[in-house]
Design a protein around this motif. Structure first.
Motif, mmCIF file in Angstrom:
data_model
loop_
_atom_site.group_PDB
_atom_site.id
_atom_site.type_symbol
_atom_site.label_atom_id
_atom_site.label_comp_id
_atom_site.label_asym_id
_atom_site.label_seq_id
_atom_site.Cartn_x
_atom_site.Cartn_y
_atom_site.Cartn_z
ATOM 1 N N ILE A 1 25.828 45.791 -86.817
ATOM 2 C CA ILE A 1 24.518 46.377 -87.098
ATOM 3 C C ILE A 1 23.485 45.279 -86.874
ATOM 4 N N GLY B 1 19.744 44.211 -87.148
ATOM 5 C CA GLY B 1 18.595 44.628 -87.945
ATOM 6 C C GLY B 1 17.266 44.449 -87.245
ATOM 7 N N PHE C 1 26.637 42.243 -89.943
ATOM 8 C CA PHE C 1 25.194 42.445 -89.973
ATOM 9 C C PHE C 1 24.541 41.218 -89.353
ATOM 10 N N THR D 1 20.879 40.082 -88.627
ATOM 11 C CA THR D 1 19.577 40.620 -88.975
ATOM 12 C C THR D 1 18.423 39.635 -88.886
ATOM 13 N N LEU E 1 16.950 48.494 -90.970
ATOM 14 C CA LEU E 1 18.284 48.159 -91.484
ATOM 15 C C LEU E 1 18.512 48.825 -92.837
ATOM 16 N N VAL F 1 27.450 38.359 -92.655
ATOM 17 C CA VAL F 1 25.994 38.362 -92.591
ATOM 18 C C VAL F 1 25.550 37.089 -91.889
#
Length: 182
Positions: free
Chosen positions: A9, A11, A74, A76, A87, A110
């Protein structure tokens, strides 16, 4: 486990964002038995609890992709010392309705890049708080506060020489984390 599937993912919606480039570069550093897939979050409607009973097709798709993955990475940006709204919107959608979260138990990583000297440290801290609530075991060390500056990426989009070994070690540690939790 034949191939490890990691949902990524990013962000940031910007096509050429540092974090999209970082996500792509990290995937190139992964072992050959690991597949990193960037998930789409730009087509999600704004979260509204009234829609929990009839989630949009884009939300159903996102939840299915997360459930099919063995881990979630993630990558981001940091907006105003926190996580980007897009996000948070994706996180909220995939956690609902209550009791049907796609995130629960998924081992998380992260990391993030920014032109600021502390990278995305504040964003990552806020995100870690959210992930703890979502019951996502999250890799604590090494931390990855990446300073986006000249040389971070090679011309072909790979991670540059100055950061390559650190980020290869980070990816290896994260992959080991996912394997430990599957």
């Amino acid at each position: 486990m034949a191939q490890l599937n990691i949902a990524v993912i990013v962000g940031s919606l910007r096509k050429d964002s540092f974090n999209r480039q970082l996500a792509t570069g990290l995937a190139r550093l992964a072992p050959p038995d690991v597949k990193f897939t960037q998930l789409r979050i730009d087509d999600l409607p704004l979260y509204n609890q009234d829609d929990d009973g009839q989630q949009a097709a884009s939300v159903v798709r996102l939840k299915g992709e997360i459930k099919a993955a063995q881990g979630v990475l993630f990558v981001t940006a940091e907006y105003n010392r926190s996580i980007p709204g897009v996000l948070k919107n994706a996180i909220d959608h995939a956690s609902r309705p209550y009791g049907q979260s796609a995130w629960a138990g998924k081992p998380a990583g992260v990391i993030g890049a920014s032109v600021g000297a502390i990278g995305t440290a504040m964003s990552q801290q806020h995100l870690r708080n959210v992930l703890a609530y979502l019951d996502m075991p999250t890799l604590g060390q090494p931390e990855g506060f990446i300073h986006a500056k000249d040389g971070l990426f090679d011309a072909d989009g790979s991670i540059g020489a100055a950061s390559r070994e650190f980020l290869r070690a980070w990816v290896t540690k994260y992959v080991d984390w996912v394997k430990k939790h599957n």
